[in-house]
Enzyme design. Structure first.
Site, mmCIF file in Angstrom:
data_model
loop_
_atom_site.group_PDB
_atom_site.id
_atom_site.type_symbol
_atom_site.label_atom_id
_atom_site.label_comp_id
_atom_site.label_asym_id
_atom_site.label_seq_id
_atom_site.Cartn_x
_atom_site.Cartn_y
_atom_site.Cartn_z
ATOM 1 N N ASN A 1 104.712 10.991 33.070
ATOM 2 C CA ASN A 1 104.032 12.708 33.032
ATOM 3 C C ASN A 1 103.830 13.960 32.282
ATOM 4 O O ASN A 1 103.437 14.819 32.544
ATOM 5 C CB ASN A 1 105.916 13.360 33.769
ATOM 6 C CG ASN A 1 106.378 12.527 34.625
ATOM 7 O OD1 ASN A 1 105.345 12.010 35.699
ATOM 8 N ND2 ASN A 1 107.879 12.580 35.165
ATOM 9 N N THR B 1 110.117 18.858 36.134
ATOM 10 C CA THR B 1 109.426 17.529 35.747
ATOM 11 C C THR B 1 110.453 16.826 34.559
ATOM 12 O O THR B 1 110.232 17.224 33.618
ATOM 13 C CB THR B 1 108.368 17.580 35.359
ATOM 14 O OG1 THR B 1 107.434 17.637 36.862
ATOM 15 C CG2 THR B 1 107.086 15.905 35.639
ATOM 16 N N ARG C 1 112.878 8.854 37.948
ATOM 17 C CA ARG C 1 113.031 7.336 37.671
ATOM 18 C C ARG C 1 113.401 6.152 39.134
ATOM 19 O O ARG C 1 113.517 6.872 39.880
ATOM 20 C CB ARG C 1 113.743 7.688 36.575
ATOM 21 C CG ARG C 1 115.091 7.545 36.517
ATOM 22 C CD ARG C 1 115.786 8.194 35.498
ATOM 23 N NE ARG C 1 116.935 9.021 35.205
ATOM 24 C CZ ARG C 1 118.190 9.151 34.678
ATOM 25 N NH1 ARG C 1 117.950 7.491 34.040
ATOM 26 N NH2 ARG C 1 119.081 9.502 34.323
ATOM 27 N N HIS D 1 118.208 17.662 28.728
ATOM 28 C CA HIS D 1 118.699 17.268 29.376
ATOM 29 C C HIS D 1 118.889 15.511 29.124
ATOM 30 O O HIS D 1 117.282 14.434 30.416
ATOM 31 C CB HIS D 1 117.785 17.231 30.440
ATOM 32 C CG HIS D 1 118.040 17.121 31.647
ATOM 33 N ND1 HIS D 1 119.758 17.473 32.507
ATOM 34 C CD2 HIS D 1 117.499 16.176 33.659
ATOM 35 C CE1 HIS D 1 119.624 16.898 33.837
ATOM 36 N NE2 HIS D 1 117.846 16.091 33.967
ATOM 37 N N GLN E 1 110.425 15.560 47.072
ATOM 38 C CA GLN E 1 111.688 15.594 47.365
ATOM 39 C C GLN E 1 112.239 16.529 47.224
ATOM 40 O O GLN E 1 113.428 17.338 48.024
ATOM 41 C CB GLN E 1 112.386 14.295 46.699
ATOM 42 C CG GLN E 1 112.541 13.312 47.070
ATOM 43 C CD GLN E 1 112.409 13.085 48.896
ATOM 44 O OE1 GLN E 1 112.318 13.761 49.551
ATOM 45 N NE2 GLN E 1 113.528 12.103 48.706
HETATM 46 N N1 NAI Z 1 115.512 18.894 35.505
HETATM 47 C C1 NAI Z 1 116.016 18.440 36.277
HETATM 48 O O1 NAI Z 1 116.796 18.518 35.488
HETATM 49 C C2 NAI Z 1 115.337 17.092 37.097
HETATM 50 C C3 NAI Z 1 114.107 16.943 37.039
HETATM 51 N N2 NAI Z 1 113.673 15.624 38.142
HETATM 52 C C4 NAI Z 1 112.613 15.415 37.842
HETATM 53 O O2 NAI Z 1 111.917 15.950 39.047
HETATM 54 C C5 NAI Z 1 110.529 15.531 39.291
HETATM 55 C C6 NAI Z 1 110.547 15.479 40.572
HETATM 56 O O3 NAI Z 1 111.468 13.997 41.671
HETATM 57 P P1 NAI Z 1 110.944 14.495 43.223
HETATM 58 O O4 NAI Z 1 110.569 15.620 43.507
HETATM 59 O O5 NAI Z 1 112.369 14.066 43.289
HETATM 60 O O6 NAI Z 1 109.978 13.413 42.448
HETATM 61 P P2 NAI Z 1 108.960 12.833 43.945
HETATM 62 O O7 NAI Z 1 107.638 12.665 43.485
HETATM 63 O O8 NAI Z 1 109.147 13.302 44.980
HETATM 64 O O9 NAI Z 1 108.087 14.173 43.926
HETATM 65 C C7 NAI Z 1 107.092 14.758 42.797
HETATM 66 C C8 NAI Z 1 105.847 14.620 43.648
HETATM 67 O O10 NAI Z 1 104.548 15.223 42.506
HETATM 68 C C9 NAI Z 1 102.951 15.378 43.143
HETATM 69 N N3 NAI Z 1 102.419 15.236 42.194
HETATM 70 C C10 NAI Z 1 102.132 14.230 41.495
HETATM 71 N N4 NAI Z 1 100.572 14.557 40.380
HETATM 72 C C11 NAI Z 1 100.809 15.458 40.727
HETATM 73 C C12 NAI Z 1 99.818 16.892 40.032
HETATM 74 N N5 NAI Z 1 98.939 16.237 38.940
HETATM 75 N N6 NAI Z 1 100.017 17.680 40.722
HETATM 76 C C13 NAI Z 1 100.956 18.294 41.762
HETATM 77 N N7 NAI Z 1 101.129 17.588 42.308
HETATM 78 C C14 NAI Z 1 101.502 16.601 42.054
HETATM 79 C C15 NAI Z 1 103.094 13.774 43.691
HETATM 80 O O11 NAI Z 1 102.439 13.154 44.320
HETATM 81 C C16 NAI Z 1 104.896 13.966 44.425
HETATM 82 O O12 NAI Z 1 104.451 14.386 46.155
HETATM 83 C C17 NAI Z 1 110.548 13.868 38.770
HETATM 84 O O13 NAI Z 1 110.384 13.809 37.427
HETATM 85 C C18 NAI Z 1 112.345 14.114 38.481
HETATM 86 O O14 NAI Z 1 112.570 12.800 37.765
HETATM 87 C C19 NAI Z 1 114.754 15.391 39.351
HETATM 88 C C20 NAI Z 1 115.852 15.624 39.050
HETATM 89 C C21 NAI Z 1 116.408 16.928 38.109
HETATM 90 O O1 OAA Z 2 117.895 11.245 36.472
HETATM 91 C C1 OAA Z 2 117.217 11.401 36.911
HETATM 92 O O2 OAA Z 2 116.073 11.167 36.602
HETATM 93 C C2 OAA Z 2 116.989 12.823 37.435
HETATM 94 C C3 OAA Z 2 117.855 14.082 36.701
HETATM 95 O O3 OAA Z 2 116.758 14.403 35.623
HETATM 96 C C4 OAA Z 2 119.039 14.652 37.027
HETATM 97 O O4 OAA Z 2 119.357 14.011 38.150
HETATM 98 O O5 OAA Z 2 119.324 15.164 35.916
#
Ligand code: NAI
Ligand code: OAA
Length: 313
Positions: free
Chosen positions: A98, A122, A85, A178, A13
Site C-alpha cells: 500500500n 488505507t 487484508r 490503529h 467496499q
Molecule cells: N483505517 C481503518 O480504520 C480501516 C482501514 N481499512 C483499509 O481500507 C482500505 C480499503 O478497504 P476496502 O475498501 O475494503 O478495499 P477494496 O479492495 O474493496 O477497495 C480498494 C480499492 O482501491 C482501488 N485501488 C487500488 N490501487 C489504486 C490506485 N492507485 N488508485 C485508485 N484506486 C486504487 C482498488 O482497485 C479497489 O477498488 C484497505 O487498505 C483496508 O485495510 C479498512 C477498514 C478500516
Molecule cells: O482490520 C482490518 O484489516 C480493517 C481495519 O482496519 C478495521 O476494520 O479496523
C-alpha cells in the site's frame, strides 16, 4: 453557494459505501475514482446511486472516473486506494503493497487538489497517513487518518451491549495506533453523562478493550475475504462532515503530533477538534501511568512503520 465536492479515491467496499452515505446526507457532489484496470466500476457505482436518489431525497451529483484529474476542485478527498487484508494477515503485512499506492495518490492530490482536506483510510493506517502527508507536502492540519472514530465506536458498541443500554448514550475514546496496541481509555467513557467507572469494573472494561483492539480482525475472519467497510465508511463521512460544515467535532483520529504527548513528527491516534481549518486543535488527555505506558508502546509501533516508510520512499 456552490455545492461541495467530495472525491473518493478507491471505489471498492468502503469507497462505494461512503458514496451512498454522502449522497444520503446531501453532503456534496461525489466523484468515485479507481484505477484504469477497474474500467467501468467507479462509473457503475456512481450511476447506481444516482438512479436511486429520488428514493433517498438526494439531489447531489455522482460521477465515476479512472482519471486522477477528476480530483480537481475537491474540498475533501477520502483515500481507500490499496489492498485490504485477508484472514491470517496483520495490517502491517499491507505496508509494502500500500505504500506505493499511497505515493501515487498523494502525487495526484498534490497536482489536482492541493487545497483539499484529506482523510486516509488505507492500512496500515498510521503509516499510510504519514506517507500521504510526506509525499503530498500538504499541511499536516489538512491530512488526517480515520481510525479512532471507528475504534471508539466499536468500544461504545461493546460497552452498551454489556450494560444493556442504548449505544446512542455511550461516548468512548480510543487512542494510539490503529493496531493491536491501541489504547481504550476507561475514565473517558461515559454513559448518559455518567462516568463508566461508576457502572463497570476495570476488569470487565479490560475485556471489552481487548475485543476492541481485535475488532478489525474479528470481522476479517467472519467475512473470509476483505475487511470491515460499513462502519469505516460512516466513520470517515462523519469526519468529512465535521470539516465541510465547520462543526468543531471532537474525536480521535491519526493526527501529526508536534510535541503533544511528548511525540514530534509522527502520526498517531489522539483526540482532535475538526472544523473548517482541518485539525484546529490536538487535545492532550490526562492519562494514568498504565495508559501512558500503553500509549508510548503504541507510539513505538507507529514509529517503526513510519521508519519503514522513510527508508523506502
Ligand atoms: N483505517 C481503518 O480504520 C480501516 C482501514 N481499512 C483499509 O481500507 C482500505 C480499503 O478497504 P476496502 O475498501 O475494503 O478495499 P477494496 O479492495 O474493496 O477497495 C480498494 C480499492 O482501491 C482501488 N485501488 C487500488 N490501487 C489504486 C490506485 N492507485 N488508485 C485508485 N484506486 C486504487 C482498488 O482497485 C479497489 O477498488 C484497505 O487498505 C483496508 O485495510 C479498512 C477498514 C478500516
Ligand atoms: O482490520 C482490518 O484489516 C480493517 C481495519 O482496519 C478495521 O476494520 O479496523
Amino acid at each position: 453557494m456552490a455545492r461541495k465536492k467530495i472525491a473518493l479515491v478507491g471505489a471498492g467496499q468502503i469507497g462505494g459505501t461512503m458514496a451512498l452515505v454522502a449522497a444520503q446526507k446531501n453532503l456534496g457532489d461525489v466523484v468515485l475514482i479507481d484505477i484504469p484496470m477497474t474500467q467501468g466500476m467507479p462509473k457503475g457505482k456512481a450511476l447506481d446511486i444516482m438512479e436511486g436518489r429520488s428514493v433517498i431525497n438526494s439531489s447531489v451529483d455522482l460521477q465515476g472516473s479512472t482519471d486522477y484529474a477528476a480530483l480537481k476542485g475537491a474540498d475533501v478527498v477520502i483515500v481507500t486506494a490499496g489492498f485490504p487484508r485477508m484472514p491470517g494477515m496483520s495490517r502491517d503485512d499491507l505496508l509494502e503493497k500500500n505504500c506505493g499506492v499511497i505515493k501515487t495518490v498523494a502525487e495526484a492530490i498534490k497536482e489536482h487538489a492541493p487545497d483539499a482536506f484529506v482523510i486516509v483510510i488505507t492500512n496500515p493506517l498510521d503509516a499510510m497517513v504519514y506517507n500521504m502527508q510526506k509525499q503530498s507536502g500538504l499541511p499536516a492540519n489538512k491530512v488526517i487518518g480515520m481510525a479512532g472514530v471507528l475504534d471508539s465506536a466499536r468500544l461504545a458498541c461493546f460497552v452498551a451491549d454489556e450494560l444493556g443500554v442504548s449505544v446512542e448514550d455511550v461516548k468512548a475514546l480510543v487512542l494510539g495506533g490503529h493496531g493491536d496496541t491501541m489504547v481504550s481509555i476507561y475514565e473517558s467513557v461515559s454513559v448518559g453523562g455518567i462516568p463508566l467507572p461508576q457502572l463497570m469494573t476495570k476488569e470487565k472494561f479490560a475485556e471489552l478493550a481487548k475485543r476492541t483492539a481485535g475488532a478489525g480482525g474479528e470481522i476479517v475472519n467472519l467475512l473470509g475475504r476483505g475487511s470491515a467497510f460499513y462502519s469505516p465508511a460512516t466513520s470517515a463521512i462523519h469526519m468529512a462532515e465535521a470539516y465541510l460544515l465547520d462543526k468543531k467535532n471532537v474525536f480521535s483520529c491519526a493526527a501529526k503530533l508536534n510535541g503533544e504527548y511528548g511525540v514530534k513528527g509522527l502520526y498517531c491516534g489522539v483526540p482532535v477538534v475538526v472544523g473548517a481549518n482541518g485539525v484546529e486543535k490536538i487535545i492532550e488527555v490526562k492519562l494514568t501511568a498504565d495508559e501512558k505506558a500503553a500509549f508510548d508502546k503504541s507510539v513505538e509501533a507507529c514509529q517503526k512503520n513510519a521508519d519503514w516508510v522513510d527508508a523506502h520512499t
